[in-house]
Scaffold this motif. Structure first.
Motif, mmCIF file in Angstrom:
data_model
loop_
_atom_site.group_PDB
_atom_site.id
_atom_site.type_symbol
_atom_site.label_atom_id
_atom_site.label_comp_id
_atom_site.label_asym_id
_atom_site.label_seq_id
_atom_site.Cartn_x
_atom_site.Cartn_y
_atom_site.Cartn_z
ATOM 1 N N ASN A 114 -22.617 2.812 -20.637
ATOM 2 C CA ASN A 114 -21.415 2.015 -20.917
ATOM 3 C C ASN A 114 -20.209 2.757 -20.357
ATOM 4 O O ASN A 114 -20.068 3.958 -20.579
ATOM 5 C CB ASN A 114 -21.206 1.801 -22.415
ATOM 6 N N TYR A 115 -19.347 2.018 -19.657
ATOM 7 C CA TYR A 115 -18.146 2.594 -19.072
ATOM 8 C C TYR A 115 -16.933 1.763 -19.444
ATOM 9 O O TYR A 115 -16.985 0.540 -19.436
ATOM 10 C CB TYR A 115 -18.231 2.611 -17.536
ATOM 11 N N LYS A 116 -15.845 2.463 -19.726
ATOM 12 C CA LYS A 116 -14.559 1.799 -19.894
ATOM 13 C C LYS A 116 -13.793 2.051 -18.601
ATOM 14 O O LYS A 116 -13.637 3.199 -18.178
ATOM 15 C CB LYS A 116 -13.784 2.372 -21.076
ATOM 16 N N ILE A 117 -13.334 0.975 -17.955
ATOM 17 C CA ILE A 117 -12.603 1.094 -16.699
ATOM 18 C C ILE A 117 -11.185 0.602 -16.923
ATOM 19 O O ILE A 117 -10.968 -0.475 -17.475
ATOM 20 C CB ILE A 117 -13.300 0.281 -15.581
ATOM 21 N N ASP A 118 -10.216 1.422 -16.497
ATOM 22 C CA ASP A 118 -8.810 1.083 -16.696
ATOM 23 C C ASP A 118 -8.047 1.319 -15.401
ATOM 24 O O ASP A 118 -8.392 2.196 -14.615
ATOM 25 C CB ASP A 118 -8.226 1.938 -17.822
ATOM 26 N N TRP A 119 -7.006 0.521 -15.176
ATOM 27 C CA TRP A 119 -6.114 0.657 -14.026
ATOM 28 C C TRP A 119 -4.698 0.768 -14.556
ATOM 29 O O TRP A 119 -4.246 -0.076 -15.326
ATOM 30 C CB TRP A 119 -6.237 -0.560 -13.126
ATOM 31 N N SER A 120 -3.989 1.806 -14.146
ATOM 32 C CA SER A 120 -2.609 1.967 -14.579
ATOM 33 C C SER A 120 -1.841 2.775 -13.542
ATOM 34 O O SER A 120 -2.248 3.887 -13.198
ATOM 35 C CB SER A 120 -2.557 2.673 -15.933
ATOM 36 N N GLY A 121 -0.763 2.207 -13.039
ATOM 37 C CA GLY A 121 0.115 2.931 -12.119
ATOM 38 C C GLY A 121 -0.556 3.449 -10.872
ATOM 39 O O GLY A 121 -0.286 4.562 -10.446
ATOM 40 N N GLY A 122 -1.463 2.668 -10.289
ATOM 41 C CA GLY A 122 -2.140 3.095 -9.069
ATOM 42 C C GLY A 122 -3.256 4.097 -9.290
ATOM 43 O O GLY A 122 -3.659 4.804 -8.382
ATOM 44 N N GLU A 123 -3.771 4.167 -10.522
ATOM 45 C CA GLU A 123 -4.829 5.118 -10.835
ATOM 46 C C GLU A 123 -5.944 4.447 -11.632
ATOM 47 O O GLU A 123 -5.701 3.768 -12.623
ATOM 48 C CB GLU A 123 -4.246 6.272 -11.648
ATOM 49 N N TRP A 124 -7.176 4.627 -11.145
ATOM 50 C CA TRP A 124 -8.362 4.164 -11.872
ATOM 51 C C TRP A 124 -8.801 5.270 -12.816
ATOM 52 O O TRP A 124 -8.801 6.443 -12.453
ATOM 53 C CB TRP A 124 -9.527 3.905 -10.910
ATOM 54 N N THR A 125 -9.227 4.893 -14.011
ATOM 55 C CA THR A 125 -9.843 5.840 -14.933
ATOM 56 C C THR A 125 -11.176 5.242 -15.371
ATOM 57 O O THR A 125 -11.219 4.142 -15.910
ATOM 58 C CB THR A 125 -8.960 6.100 -16.165
ATOM 59 N N PHE A 126 -12.247 5.971 -15.089
ATOM 60 C CA PHE A 126 -13.591 5.576 -15.495
ATOM 61 C C PHE A 126 -13.994 6.502 -16.635
ATOM 62 O O PHE A 126 -14.141 7.707 -16.436
ATOM 63 C CB PHE A 126 -14.581 5.732 -14.345
ATOM 64 N N THR A 127 -14.168 5.945 -17.819
ATOM 65 C CA THR A 127 -14.536 6.746 -18.973
ATOM 66 C C THR A 127 -15.935 6.341 -19.435
ATOM 67 O O THR A 127 -16.118 5.249 -19.962
ATOM 68 C CB THR A 127 -13.539 6.543 -20.136
ATOM 69 N N PRO A 128 -16.935 7.207 -19.200
ATOM 70 C CA PRO A 128 -18.260 6.906 -19.722
ATOM 71 C C PRO A 128 -18.200 6.885 -21.249
ATOM 72 O O PRO A 128 -17.834 7.876 -21.868
ATOM 73 C CB PRO A 128 -19.127 8.053 -19.214
ATOM 74 N N SER B 26 0.834 -1.208 0.000
ATOM 75 C CA SER B 26 0.000 0.000 0.000
ATOM 76 C C SER B 26 0.866 1.254 0.000
ATOM 77 O O SER B 26 0.533 2.250 -0.630
ATOM 78 C CB SER B 26 -0.976 -0.004 1.175
ATOM 79 N N VAL B 27 2.013 1.234 0.683
ATOM 80 C CA VAL B 27 2.920 2.381 0.683
ATOM 81 C C VAL B 27 3.524 2.582 -0.706
ATOM 82 O O VAL B 27 3.661 3.709 -1.179
ATOM 83 C CB VAL B 27 4.023 2.219 1.758
ATOM 84 N N VAL B 28 3.863 1.491 -1.375
ATOM 85 C CA VAL B 28 4.422 1.575 -2.731
ATOM 86 C C VAL B 28 3.438 2.286 -3.653
ATOM 87 O O VAL B 28 3.796 3.193 -4.396
ATOM 88 C CB VAL B 28 4.763 0.169 -3.274
ATOM 89 N N ILE B 29 2.159 1.906 -3.580
ATOM 90 C CA ILE B 29 1.141 2.521 -4.435
ATOM 91 C C ILE B 29 0.911 3.968 -4.021
ATOM 92 O O ILE B 29 0.869 4.868 -4.852
ATOM 93 C CB ILE B 29 -0.171 1.711 -4.391
ATOM 94 N N GLU B 30 0.788 4.207 -2.711
ATOM 95 C CA GLU B 30 0.489 5.545 -2.214
ATOM 96 C C GLU B 30 1.585 6.547 -2.567
ATOM 97 O O GLU B 30 1.305 7.677 -2.970
ATOM 98 C CB GLU B 30 0.313 5.497 -0.698
#
Length: 110
Positions: free
Chosen positions: A57-71, A12-16
């Motif tokens: 409809n949503y596109k959900i992505d995870w990259s480098g500790g960040e969520w991106t929700f794109t409607p 969790s520290v690594v991500i934070e």
């Protein structure tokens, strides 16, 4: 409340902190990579939801500790309408994120 293991605390520290993986011990680096791959394989993609009046409809992505929700679009059912597009919403791990009205719509709070 259950105590976290040292490995859980470290991950969790690594991500934070957004630490470089090059700075990590090899075993922890491997665990972080496995965790990220599991998140990507099970929690990302294009998802649909609908209620009585709308198709979302949503596109959900995870990259480098960040969520991106794109409607991708919001379409009114049972009525001729133009699909609505909304801006992407980003959630960074380890930080307080103010998502505002778009976040409320995303999580169906409004």
């Amino acid at each position: 409340m259950e105590m976290e293991t040292l490995k859980q605390i470290c991950m969790s520290v690594v991500i934070e902190l957004g630490m470089s993986r090059a700075q990590l011990p090899l075993t922890l680096k491997n665990e972080v990579e496995i965790m990220e791959e599991r998140i990507k394989s099970e929690w990302t993609g294009i998802f649909s939801n609908y209620d009585l009046h709308w198709l979302h409809n949503y596109k959900i992505d995870w990259s480098g500790g960040e969520w991106t929700f794109t409607p991708q679009y919001r379409y009114r059912l049972n009525r001729a309408s133009t699909p609505q597009t909304l801006p992407p919403i980003q959630i960074k791990a380890g930080r307080t994120n103010d998502l505002g009205y778009p976040g409320g719509r995303l999580f169906l709070l409004f």
